[in-house]
Design a protein around this motif. Structure first.
Motif, mmCIF file in Angstrom:
data_model
loop_
_atom_site.group_PDB
_atom_site.id
_atom_site.type_symbol
_atom_site.label_atom_id
_atom_site.label_comp_id
_atom_site.label_asym_id
_atom_site.label_seq_id
_atom_site.Cartn_x
_atom_site.Cartn_y
_atom_site.Cartn_z
ATOM 1 N N GLN A 160 -24.930 -36.794 -23.308
ATOM 2 C CA GLN A 160 -23.839 -37.335 -23.652
ATOM 3 C C GLN A 160 -22.772 -36.876 -25.108
ATOM 4 O OE1 GLN A 160 -24.968 -41.408 -23.800
ATOM 5 N NE2 GLN A 160 -24.603 -41.681 -21.684
ATOM 6 N N ALA A 161 -23.827 -36.344 -25.718
ATOM 7 C CA ALA A 161 -23.176 -35.845 -27.096
ATOM 8 C C ALA A 161 -22.624 -34.395 -27.026
ATOM 9 C CB ALA A 161 -24.550 -35.631 -28.198
ATOM 10 N N LEU A 162 -22.728 -33.820 -25.879
ATOM 11 C CA LEU A 162 -22.319 -32.384 -25.628
ATOM 12 C C LEU A 162 -20.907 -32.476 -24.371
ATOM 13 C CD1 LEU A 162 -25.373 -30.304 -24.879
ATOM 14 C CD2 LEU A 162 -24.226 -30.703 -27.275
ATOM 15 N N SER A 163 -20.240 -31.552 -24.674
ATOM 16 C CA SER A 163 -19.215 -31.419 -23.705
ATOM 17 C C SER A 163 -19.650 -30.776 -22.589
ATOM 18 C CB SER A 163 -17.931 -30.504 -24.307
ATOM 19 O OG SER A 163 -18.076 -29.205 -24.744
ATOM 20 N N GLY A 164 -18.768 -30.637 -21.505
ATOM 21 C CA GLY A 164 -19.317 -30.082 -20.317
ATOM 22 C C GLY A 164 -19.529 -28.642 -20.589
ATOM 23 N N HIS A 165 -18.599 -27.943 -21.175
ATOM 24 C CA HIS A 165 -18.716 -26.476 -21.554
ATOM 25 C C HIS A 165 -20.061 -26.412 -22.477
ATOM 26 C CE1 HIS A 165 -17.616 -22.508 -22.401
ATOM 27 N NE2 HIS A 165 -17.580 -22.706 -23.595
ATOM 28 N N GLU A 166 -19.990 -27.153 -23.451
ATOM 29 C CA GLU A 166 -21.354 -26.841 -24.362
ATOM 30 C C GLU A 166 -22.695 -27.174 -23.353
ATOM 31 O OE1 GLU A 166 -19.772 -28.538 -28.484
ATOM 32 O OE2 GLU A 166 -20.415 -29.941 -27.066
ATOM 33 N N LEU A 167 -22.739 -28.035 -22.440
ATOM 34 C CA LEU A 167 -23.590 -28.414 -21.578
ATOM 35 C C LEU A 167 -23.979 -27.000 -20.819
ATOM 36 C CD1 LEU A 167 -25.829 -30.593 -21.043
ATOM 37 C CD2 LEU A 167 -24.670 -31.212 -19.474
ATOM 38 N N ASP A 168 -22.970 -26.473 -20.206
ATOM 39 C CA ASP A 168 -23.367 -25.217 -19.581
ATOM 40 C C ASP A 168 -23.727 -24.026 -20.183
ATOM 41 O OD1 ASP A 168 -22.172 -26.585 -17.100
ATOM 42 O OD2 ASP A 168 -20.116 -25.896 -17.411
ATOM 43 N N GLU A 169 -23.013 -23.847 -21.671
ATOM 44 C CA GLU A 169 -23.765 -22.948 -22.447
ATOM 45 C C GLU A 169 -25.318 -23.189 -22.724
ATOM 46 O OE1 GLU A 169 -21.205 -23.026 -26.008
ATOM 47 O OE2 GLU A 169 -19.866 -21.341 -24.949
ATOM 48 N N MET A 170 -25.615 -24.358 -22.976
ATOM 49 C CA MET A 170 -26.919 -24.690 -23.019
ATOM 50 C C MET A 170 -27.889 -24.239 -21.871
ATOM 51 S SD MET A 170 -27.114 -25.429 -26.193
ATOM 52 C CE MET A 170 -29.002 -25.557 -26.092
ATOM 53 N N GLY A 171 -27.492 -24.711 -20.673
ATOM 54 C CA GLY A 171 -28.019 -24.147 -19.539
ATOM 55 C C GLY A 171 -28.230 -22.869 -19.491
ATOM 56 N N ASP A 172 -27.318 -22.361 -19.628
ATOM 57 C CA ASP A 172 -27.499 -20.531 -19.773
ATOM 58 C C ASP A 172 -28.444 -20.130 -20.898
ATOM 59 O OD1 ASP A 172 -25.556 -20.370 -17.876
ATOM 60 O OD2 ASP A 172 -23.953 -20.196 -19.077
ATOM 61 N N LYS A 173 -28.300 -20.950 -22.117
ATOM 62 C CA LYS A 173 -29.317 -20.407 -23.075
ATOM 63 C C LYS A 173 -30.814 -20.774 -22.800
ATOM 64 C CE LYS A 173 -30.342 -19.377 -27.371
ATOM 65 N NZ LYS A 173 -30.285 -17.880 -27.864
ATOM 66 N N PHE A 174 -30.935 -21.993 -21.975
ATOM 67 C CA PHE A 174 -32.199 -21.918 -21.565
ATOM 68 C C PHE A 174 -32.829 -21.283 -20.551
ATOM 69 C CE2 PHE A 174 -32.085 -27.028 -22.556
ATOM 70 C CZ PHE A 174 -32.002 -26.724 -23.925
ATOM 71 N N GLU A 175 -31.990 -20.843 -19.662
ATOM 72 C CA GLU A 175 -32.375 -19.694 -18.531
ATOM 73 C C GLU A 175 -32.776 -18.644 -19.568
ATOM 74 O OE1 GLU A 175 -30.575 -17.782 -14.405
ATOM 75 O OE2 GLU A 175 -29.583 -19.321 -15.624
ATOM 76 N N GLU A 176 -31.912 -17.985 -20.514
ATOM 77 C CA GLU A 176 -32.157 -16.819 -21.302
ATOM 78 C C GLU A 176 -33.648 -17.174 -21.812
ATOM 79 O OE1 GLU A 176 -30.251 -14.330 -25.127
ATOM 80 O OE2 GLU A 176 -28.955 -16.066 -24.075
ATOM 81 N N ILE A 177 -33.734 -18.110 -22.548
ATOM 82 C CA ILE A 177 -35.096 -18.266 -23.234
ATOM 83 C C ILE A 177 -36.215 -18.114 -22.345
ATOM 84 C CG2 ILE A 177 -36.280 -19.812 -24.375
ATOM 85 C CD1 ILE A 177 -34.025 -21.078 -25.666
ATOM 86 N N GLU A 178 -36.073 -18.848 -21.131
ATOM 87 C CA GLU A 178 -37.121 -18.806 -19.978
ATOM 88 C C GLU A 178 -37.509 -17.333 -19.448
ATOM 89 O OE1 GLU A 178 -37.841 -20.816 -15.695
ATOM 90 O OE2 GLU A 178 -36.012 -21.106 -16.599
ATOM 91 N N HIS A 179 -36.543 -16.314 -19.428
ATOM 92 C CA HIS A 179 -36.534 -15.179 -19.068
ATOM 93 C C HIS A 179 -37.266 -14.502 -20.080
ATOM 94 C CE1 HIS A 179 -35.176 -15.044 -14.879
ATOM 95 N NE2 HIS A 179 -34.290 -16.056 -15.173
ATOM 96 N N GLN A 180 -36.923 -14.508 -21.316
ATOM 97 C CA GLN A 180 -37.527 -13.829 -22.292
ATOM 98 C C GLN A 180 -38.816 -14.223 -22.623
ATOM 99 O OE1 GLN A 180 -34.944 -15.046 -25.549
ATOM 100 N NE2 GLN A 180 -33.356 -13.323 -25.253
ATOM 101 N N GLN A 181 -39.239 -15.513 -22.336
ATOM 102 C CA GLN A 181 -40.664 -15.957 -22.711
ATOM 103 C C GLN A 181 -41.596 -15.338 -21.551
ATOM 104 O OE1 GLN A 181 -41.614 -17.385 -25.055
ATOM 105 N NE2 GLN A 181 -43.760 -18.484 -24.752
ATOM 106 N N PHE A 182 -41.117 -15.397 -20.223
ATOM 107 C CA PHE A 182 -42.093 -15.231 -19.130
ATOM 108 C C PHE A 182 -41.629 -14.221 -18.250
ATOM 109 C CE2 PHE A 182 -41.884 -19.911 -19.518
ATOM 110 C CZ PHE A 182 -43.171 -20.100 -19.840
ATOM 111 N N GLY A 183 -40.601 -13.356 -18.639
ATOM 112 C CA GLY A 183 -40.094 -12.180 -17.910
ATOM 113 C C GLY A 183 -39.539 -12.390 -16.479
#
Length: 239
Positions: A183-206
């Protein structure tokens, strides 16, 4: 008439084939898009699902160590499978989900909010640390290759305390912390965090860490005799 009927049938057949192909393509597109539609909060909650399955394995193992599961081989536990569960909890839960997502990105944002929710990160972080201590203990015992008689009760107790803590921990994250963060994030910010989390996931596990974790916990459940969820259906209270 025969020629016309044949032509008509050929036309209808071709049209059906084109329609079927179109539906197939639409289905493929939907499948590809559905994976992208997994938002940041949904991703966090389904990761909790993997961890809950590991915790359930702990619950069942604790009962078996005490001989309370009613099985003929009560007291005997596959230490290797239990070690794999603890390793998964460490790599996927503690090192990735907790450290790289919650503690690095979600908790700092929650601390800036107004109201009682701002107090959650300190408690949750302390629980993360206690969980890591218990995971260290489980890895140490299972690393011996077998769980000896003297280790059974302490191990069962350690797993039960971890399960108890994380049941309330994850429930409050799912219903309070993640909701407030979203609720504290805008829709755009939430989408950006989703992309960020996916990037972290691939960096961590390949690769896709979630899919791999699901496969791992399924293998662990199979080794521990927990794969068939029908066995856990509750009996009728009327019997």
């Amino acid at each position: 008439m025969d020629i016309m009927d044949q032509s008509r049938r050929s036309f209808l057949h071709a049209g059906s084939a084109v329609a079927a192909a179109g539906l197939a393509l639409a289905g493929c597109g939907q499948g590809a898009g559905s994976e992208k539609d997994v938002g940041a909060v949904e991703d966090l909650m389904r990761e909790h699902g993997v961890l809950r399955r590991a915790l359930f394995a702990y619950t069942e193992t604790a009962a078996r160590l005490r001989g309370n599961d009613g099985a003929a081989d009560s007291g005997t536990v596959d230490a290797g499978a239990l070690k794999r569960a603890a390793t998964l909890f460490r790599t996927f839960g503690e090192d990735y989900h907790e450290r790289l997502l919650e503690e690095a990105h979600i908790f700092p944002a929650i601390r800036k909010l107004q109201g009682p929710v701002a107090a959650y990160p300190d408690v949750l972080t302390a629980q993360h640390q206690r969980g890591r201590e218990i995971t260290d203990y489980i890895l140490g015992v299972t690393g011996k290759g077998a769980i000896g008689t003297a280790d059974r009760e302490p191990m069962a107790r350690a797993m039960e305390t971890l399960v108890r803590m994380y049941r309330v921990h994850a429930a409050h994250e799912d219903t309070v912390v993640f909701t407030a963060w979203k609720q504290a994030l805008s829709g755009h910010e939430l989408d950006e965090m989703g992309d960020k989390f996916e990037e972290i996931e691939h960096q961590q596990f390949g690769k896709d860490g979630f899919d791999d974790a699901v496969h791992q916990i399924a293998d662990i459940e199979q080794a521990l005799g927990l794969a068939d969820i029908a066995q856990f259906t509750a009996p009728s209270p009327l019997r």
